[in-house]
Design a protein around this motif. Structure first.
Motif, PDB file in Angstrom:
ATOM      1  N   LYS A   1      38.901  16.734  30.707  1.00  0.00           N
ATOM      2  CA  LYS A   1      38.748  15.835  31.846  1.00  0.00           C
ATOM      3  C   LYS A   1      40.080  15.121  32.084  1.00  0.00           C
ATOM      4  N   THR A   2      40.448  15.021  33.330  1.00  0.00           N
ATOM      5  CA  THR A   2      41.627  14.246  33.706  1.00  0.00           C
ATOM      6  C   THR A   2      41.128  12.914  34.246  1.00  0.00           C
ATOM      7  N   LEU A   3      41.708  11.836  33.761  1.00  0.00           N
ATOM      8  CA  LEU A   3      41.292  10.521  34.227  1.00  0.00           C
ATOM      9  C   LEU A   3      42.499   9.620  34.383  1.00  0.00           C
ATOM     10  N   THR A   4      42.292   8.531  35.039  1.00  0.00           N
ATOM     11  CA  THR A   4      43.382   7.600  35.302  1.00  0.00           C
ATOM     12  C   THR A   4      43.012   6.222  34.756  1.00  0.00           C
ATOM     13  N   ILE A   5      43.927   5.665  33.960  1.00  0.00           N
ATOM     14  CA  ILE A   5      43.775   4.295  33.457  1.00  0.00           C
ATOM     15  C   ILE A   5      45.123   3.594  33.632  1.00  0.00           C
TER      16      ILE A   5
ATOM     17  N   ALA B   1      37.150  10.621  21.845  1.00  0.00           N
ATOM     18  CA  ALA B   1      35.985  10.114  21.104  1.00  0.00           C
ATOM     19  C   ALA B   1      35.435   8.850  21.768  1.00  0.00           C
ATOM     20  N   LEU B   2      36.330   7.987  22.236  1.00  0.00           N
ATOM     21  CA  LEU B   2      35.901   6.756  22.889  1.00  0.00           C
ATOM     22  C   LEU B   2      35.159   7.058  24.194  1.00  0.00           C
ATOM     23  N   LEU B   3      35.678   7.976  24.985  1.00  0.00           N
ATOM     24  CA  LEU B   3      35.014   8.337  26.235  1.00  0.00           C
ATOM     25  C   LEU B   3      33.654   8.965  25.962  1.00  0.00           C
TER      26      LEU B   3
END
Length: 129
Positions: A94-98, A115-117
């Motif tokens: 998964k690509t995500l933005t933070i 693991a957190l996600l």
């Protein structure tokens, strides 16, 4: 979205085992050499059938089911979460933005982002791992 379903199945006893059909699910059939195998196969058949459906039908009235001489109604449960865990458990990227500052802090604290996600999604979706 609901993940557990119970549907009536008709177990038809034959000389060589049991044939199983689901009156509310057109085309859902299976069989087994003995009752135990037929029950296992019925559960798997139901889970496969429901997993592919977009709109799962409601269970019809049991009183309307016509039974033959060697027929028995057995209620079969499908647990789609357990089914998906068993058969669709491969990892996906998964690509995500933070924000950069949050990413930097996570790296500094040696956070395992994957693991957190996963943990957060399980909690948010109320799924036991």
């Amino acid at each position: 979205m609901k993940n557990n379903y119970i549907f009536p199945a008709i177990f038809n006893k034959e000389e060589d085992g049991y044939n199983v059909s689901f009156p509310d699910l057109s085309g859902a059939f299976t069989c087994g050499e003995d009752f135990e195998e037929a029950l296992y196969m019925a559960k798997e058949c139901l889970e496969i059938y429901l997993e592919d459906m977009k709109d799962i039908p409601k269970v019809g009235d049991l009183e309307n089911i016509k039974l033959g001489k060697n027929d028995t109604i057995v209620m079969v449960e499908a647990d789609l979460i357990a089914f998906r865990k068993k058969y669709n458990n491969q990892s996906v990227k998964k690509t995500l933005t933070i924000p950069k500052w949050l990413n930097d802090l996570g790296i500094e604290k040696h956070v395992n982002f994957s693991a957190l996600l996963k943990s957060a999604l399980l909690k948010e979706l109320e799924v036991n791992s």
